[in-house]
Design a protein around this motif. Structure first.
Motif, mmCIF file in Angstrom:
data_model
loop_
_atom_site.group_PDB
_atom_site.id
_atom_site.type_symbol
_atom_site.label_atom_id
_atom_site.label_comp_id
_atom_site.label_asym_id
_atom_site.label_seq_id
_atom_site.Cartn_x
_atom_site.Cartn_y
_atom_site.Cartn_z
ATOM 1 N N ALA A 1 0.994 -1.228 -0.006
ATOM 2 C CA ALA A 1 0.044 0.185 -0.086
ATOM 3 C C ALA A 1 0.940 1.276 -0.093
ATOM 4 N N PRO A 2 0.457 2.236 -0.733
ATOM 5 C CA PRO A 2 1.224 3.592 -0.653
ATOM 6 C C PRO A 2 1.319 4.081 0.894
ATOM 7 N N GLY A 3 2.606 4.606 0.847
ATOM 8 C CA GLY A 3 3.000 5.021 2.171
ATOM 9 C C GLY A 3 3.210 3.952 3.226
ATOM 10 N N LEU A 4 2.981 2.768 3.132
ATOM 11 C CA LEU A 4 3.174 1.786 4.131
ATOM 12 C C LEU A 4 4.697 1.538 4.214
ATOM 13 N N ALA B 1 -5.591 -3.002 17.399
ATOM 14 C CA ALA B 1 -5.074 -2.314 16.282
ATOM 15 C C ALA B 1 -5.988 -1.527 15.493
ATOM 16 N N LEU B 2 -5.506 -0.312 15.188
ATOM 17 C CA LEU B 2 -6.267 0.382 14.465
ATOM 18 C C LEU B 2 -5.541 0.884 13.154
ATOM 19 N N ASP B 3 -6.505 0.887 12.190
ATOM 20 C CA ASP B 3 -6.042 1.538 10.578
ATOM 21 C C ASP B 3 -7.116 1.843 9.813
ATOM 22 N N LEU B 4 -6.693 2.763 9.137
ATOM 23 C CA LEU B 4 -8.072 3.271 8.207
ATOM 24 C C LEU B 4 -8.160 2.402 6.797
ATOM 25 N N ASN B 5 -7.067 1.872 6.212
ATOM 26 C CA ASN B 5 -6.963 1.239 5.188
ATOM 27 C C ASN B 5 -7.489 -0.030 5.320
ATOM 28 N N PRO B 6 -8.515 -0.340 4.448
ATOM 29 C CA PRO B 6 -9.289 -1.508 4.529
ATOM 30 C C PRO B 6 -8.471 -3.057 4.322
ATOM 31 N N GLU B 7 -7.722 -2.624 3.062
ATOM 32 C CA GLU B 7 -6.773 -3.862 2.752
ATOM 33 C C GLU B 7 -5.793 -4.073 3.822
ATOM 34 N N VAL B 8 -5.353 -2.928 4.573
ATOM 35 C CA VAL B 8 -4.257 -3.277 5.588
ATOM 36 C C VAL B 8 -5.246 -4.027 6.945
#
Length: 194
Positions: A31-34, A82-89
């Motif tokens: 993913a971009p920025g990962l 764990a929190l993240d906004l990206n659904p793929e992540v």
């Protein structure tokens, strides 16, 4: 017979360094920025936390690849969020936790800053803060952790940023315990003091 990895093989991999899943390689999305935290940095962090990780409640507010979070769970954290906004992540980290048969961790698709505006039922012992760089997220997250009582007394807070720890305006009741840098990345371990 070894269990087959059911996670898609596209993207990159992270290797868990220590604990029950030591040497396991897990896929992470491209993913971009990962930018997964490098092995050496993770090893240093968990050497710093060795006496505190067993049985800890861990929050990873910007989980990204999940490398820091998976390392904490592997090394004996009791529970984790764990929190993240990206659904793929989020989907990838959930798949990795299923693959590892870990049922003590929860992955939420959430904007970290919005989520931290809530007050948790119980505070966390260790909080991991490795937000995307150059988006002014780190200090806002630090403030919200304090304002909304996310931290247990004497909690440990890990920060990863493009700025030296001495230049960060973290809450005044956080004491800098250790700091290092690797290339352009500065990382530090803080402890909440009462």
């Amino acid at each position: 017979m070894a269990k087959k990895n059911t996670v898609a093989t596209r993207g990159n991999q992270v290797r868990i360094i220590g604990g029950q899943w030591r040497s396991r390689k897990l896929n992470v999305p491209d993913a971009p920025g990962l930018r997964p935290t490098p092995d050496r940095v993770r090893e240093t962090l968990y050497n710093w936390l060795a006496a505190y990780i067993q049985g800890a409640r861990v929050l990873d507010a910007f989980t990204g690849s999940g490398a820091l979070f998976l390392e904490a769970m592997s090394r004996g954290a009791a529970t984790g969020v764990a929190l993240d906004l990206n659904p793929e992540v989020v989907s990838n980290l959930r798949n990795n936790l299923t693959l590892l048969q870990c049922d003590t961790a929860e992955v939420l698709r959430a904007d970290a800053l919005q989520h931290l505006k809530q007050t948790p039922i119980k505070g966390f012992d260790i909080v991991l803060l490795d937000p995307p760089f150059h988006q002014d997220l780190l200090l806002k997250a630090c403030q919200l952790l304090e304002e909304h009582h996310w931290l247990q007394a004497e909690a440990w807070i890990y920060t990863e940023s493009e700025q030296a720890p001495s230049s960060l305006a973290v809450p005044s009741n956080w004491r800098l315990h250790r700091e290092k840098h690797s290339g352009q990345v500065h990382y530090a371990l803080w402890q909440k003091v009462t």
